[in-house]
Design an enzyme around this catalytic site. Structure first.
Site, PDB file in Angstrom:
ATOM      1  NE  ARG A  25     -17.446  15.828 -17.916  1.00 18.26           N
ATOM      2  CZ  ARG A  25     -16.661  16.203 -16.913  1.00 18.26           C
ATOM      3  NH1 ARG A  25     -16.079  17.397 -16.949  1.00 18.26           N
ATOM      4  NH2 ARG A  25     -16.435  15.400 -15.891  1.00 18.26           N
ATOM      5  CE  LYS A  83     -13.696  12.682 -13.471  1.00 14.60           C
ATOM      6  NZ  LYS A  83     -13.218  13.845 -12.678  1.00 14.60           N
ATOM      7  CE1 TYR A 102      -9.663  18.753 -15.872  1.00 18.02           C
ATOM      8  CE2 TYR A 102     -11.443  17.797 -17.170  1.00 18.02           C
ATOM      9  CZ  TYR A 102     -10.727  18.903 -16.751  1.00 18.02           C
ATOM     10  OH  TYR A 102     -11.055  20.150 -17.203  1.00 18.02           O
ATOM     11  CG  HIS A 104      -8.975  14.961 -10.303  1.00 19.44           C
ATOM     12  ND1 HIS A 104      -8.666  16.231  -9.857  1.00 19.44           N
ATOM     13  CD2 HIS A 104      -9.833  15.110 -11.342  1.00 19.44           C
ATOM     14  CE1 HIS A 104      -9.327  17.123 -10.591  1.00 19.44           C
ATOM     15  NE2 HIS A 104     -10.023  16.477 -11.499  1.00 19.44           N
ATOM     16  CD  GLU A 126      -5.699  16.396 -12.645  1.00 18.41           C
ATOM     17  OE1 GLU A 126      -5.090  15.463 -12.086  1.00 18.41           O
ATOM     18  OE2 GLU A 126      -6.228  16.284 -13.776  1.00 18.41           O
ATOM     19  CG  ASP A 278     -12.484  16.897  -8.549  1.00 17.51           C
ATOM     20  OD1 ASP A 278     -12.015  17.626  -7.655  1.00 17.51           O
ATOM     21  OD2 ASP A 278     -12.858  17.342  -9.649  1.00 17.51           O
TER      22      ASP A 278
END
Length: 379
Positions: A25, A83, A102, A104, A126, A278
Site C-alpha cells: 500500500r 505501517k 498505523y 499499533h 488506529e 497487529d
C-alpha cells in the site's frame, strides 16, 4: 522539540515507500496528492512508493507532487505512511517531524521505544477515536480485513492448502463449515457476513448484547449471534472448522480469548485467522506471519496471523485508507496540529507520542510507562 512542529502549518509532506514485508500500500493517491498541492503544500513521494498499488511515479508528478529519494521524503515535516516504522527506519525519526500512520505500539513496543527516544510526534490512525467510540481511520481497513478473513479461511480449508478439505458452504446433502467469529465489531461483522454469504454455518460471539441486537436486522443466512462467555467458548471452539479472531482494545493489547488448551481441543487441519495480531493477537498460540509465508501449524491447527492483511489488496486498501485520512492530513499540514486538534478533537486520542512522552493511556499501559494527558503533551 521545536514548538513550531505542533503549532505551525507543515511546509512539506513526505510519503516514504513502505518497507514492511509484503506491504504494497501507499499513504497517498495521486488525486489526494493533487488536493494537497492545490492547498499550497509541497508533497514529496519517494520514487516507487506507489508501484505495489499500481500507481506509477508519473501519476504523482502529473498531480504536482515531487518524486524524491527516501532521505528527502523522510526529511519532510509531516510524514504520512501506512505501517509503523521498521528497524531500518528508526534512524530517520526526528524530534521536528510528525509521523501519521498505523502504529499499533502495543504489539510493536520497539517502535514505541524508537519514537520516544527520537522525540517524534507519533499519531496512530488506529487510536483516532470519535466521541461515540467509532474509529474512523481504522474502520475501512477493518472492513477489508474482516472480508479477507472469511475469504482466506475458506481457501485454507481446502486440502491442497493444508486444510481439512471442507468446502465452506458445503453442498446439497453435506454440511457446511462451522465458522466461529470472535467479536462483532467491524472486523467480526464483515467476516461473519461474508462467511454467511458463502453459506457457512456462522456463530458470531460478542460480550455486548446491545451490539448484537443492533446487528440483528442485517443478519443473513446461517448466521447466529450469541453473547460470549468463557464456557461458551470452551464448548464452541472444538466444533469450529474456521475460527476468526476480530477483537480490539483501542491502543492496547488485544485480550487473549483463546488459550493454548482451547487450540489443542480443535479439530486437526482446522484453521485460525487471528486478525487481532497487529494488536498482539487474541489467540495465545498466534505468531505474526507474512503474506509470503502466511501460516504456521501448531497443535495440528493452521494459524494465519498476517500483521498487514489489507496489504494483500493494495489497490482497494490504498483507495479506502486515503479516503478517510486525507481530511486529517489537510488539517494537520494546512493549519498545524494544535489547530487541527481544536477542529477535530478526535485527533487528541490519536496522539501516541510527543517529545518523549506517551500520550495515550492504552498505549502507555501496554508499554509500561506513565501516560501524559494529550493536551499536556501539546503545551
Amino acid at each position: 522539540m521545536p514548538s513550531s512542529v505542533l503549532s505551525a502549518p507543515m511546509a512539506s509532506i513526505g510519503v516514504p515507500k513502505e518497507v514492511k514485508a509484503d506491504e504494497l500500500r501507499v499513504a497517498l493517491t495521486p488525486d489526494a496528492a493533487g488536493e494537497l498541492v492545490r492547498q499550497g503544500l509541497e508533497v514529496r513521494i519517494q520514487s516507487g512508493a506507489g508501484a505495489g498499488a499500481g500507481i506509477e511515479d508519473e501519476s504523482f508528478k502529473t498531480a504536482g507532487a515531487k518524486i524524491v529519494s527516501r532521505e528527502e521524503a523522510w526529511g519532510s515535516h509531516l510524514i504520512v505512511k501506512v505501517k509503523e516504522p521498521q528497524d531500518e527506519e528508526f534512524a530517520l525519526l526526528r524530534d521536528d517531524m510528525i509521523l501519521f500512520t498505523y502504529l499499533h505500539l502495543a504489539a510493536y513496543p520497539k517502535v514505541g521505544e524508537a519514537l520516544i527516544n527520537a522525540g517524534t510526534t507519533g499519531i496512530g490512525y488506529e487510536t483516532v477515536q470519535m466521541a461515540n467510540g467509532g474509529l474512523p481511520l481504522l474502520a475501512p481497513m477493518s472492513e477489508i480485513a474482516g472480508r479477507l478473513a472469511a475469504q482466506v479461511g475458506a481457501h485454507l480449508l481446502e486440502r491442497p492448502h493444508g486444510g481439512s478439505g471442507v468446502l465452506i458452504g458445503g453442498c446439497t446433502g453435506v454440511r457446511p463449515a462451522r465458522v466461529v467469529v470472535l467479536g462483532a465489531g467491524t472486523v467480526g461483522w464483515n467476516a461473519a457476513r461474508l462467511a454467511a454469504a458463502m453459506d457457512a454455518e456462522v456463530m458470531l460471539l460478542d460480550r455486548s448484547p446491545e451490539r448484537l441486537r443492533n446487528l440483528e436486522a442485517d443478519r443473513r443466512g446461517r448466521l447466529t449471534s450469541v453473547v460470549s462467555s468463557q464456557g461458551l467458548l470452551e464448548r464452541l471452539i472444538p466444533s469450529a472448522d474456521l475460527l476468526i479472531g476480530g477483537v480490539l482494545t483501542p491502543g492496547g493489547r488485544a485480550p487473549t480469548l483463546v488459550n493454548e488448551q482451547m487450540v489443542k481441543s480443535m479439530k486437526k487441519s482446522s484453521v485460525i485467522v487471528d486478525v487481532a495480531i497487529d494488536q498482539g493477537g487474541c489467540v495465545e498460540t498466534s505468531v505474526e506471519t507474512t503474506h509470503t509465508n502466511p501460516t504456521v501449524t501448531i497443535h495440528g491447527v493452521q494459524h494465519y496471523a498476517v500483521g498487514n492483511m489489507p496489504g494483500a489488496v493494495p489497490f482497494t486498501s490504498t483507495e479506502a485508507l486515503v479516503s478517510v485520512t486525507l481530511p486529517y492530513i489537510l488539517g494537520i499540514a494546512g493549519r498545524g496540529l494544535e489547530e487541527a486538534v481544536t477542529e477535530r478533537p478526535e485527533l487528541l486520542s490519536g496522539l501516541n507520542t510527543v517529545s518523549g512522552s506517551v500520550c495515550h493511556p492504552g498505549v502507555a499501559k501496554a508499554l509500561g510507562v506513565p501516560p501524559r494527558h494529550p493536551m499536556a503533551c501539546l503545551r
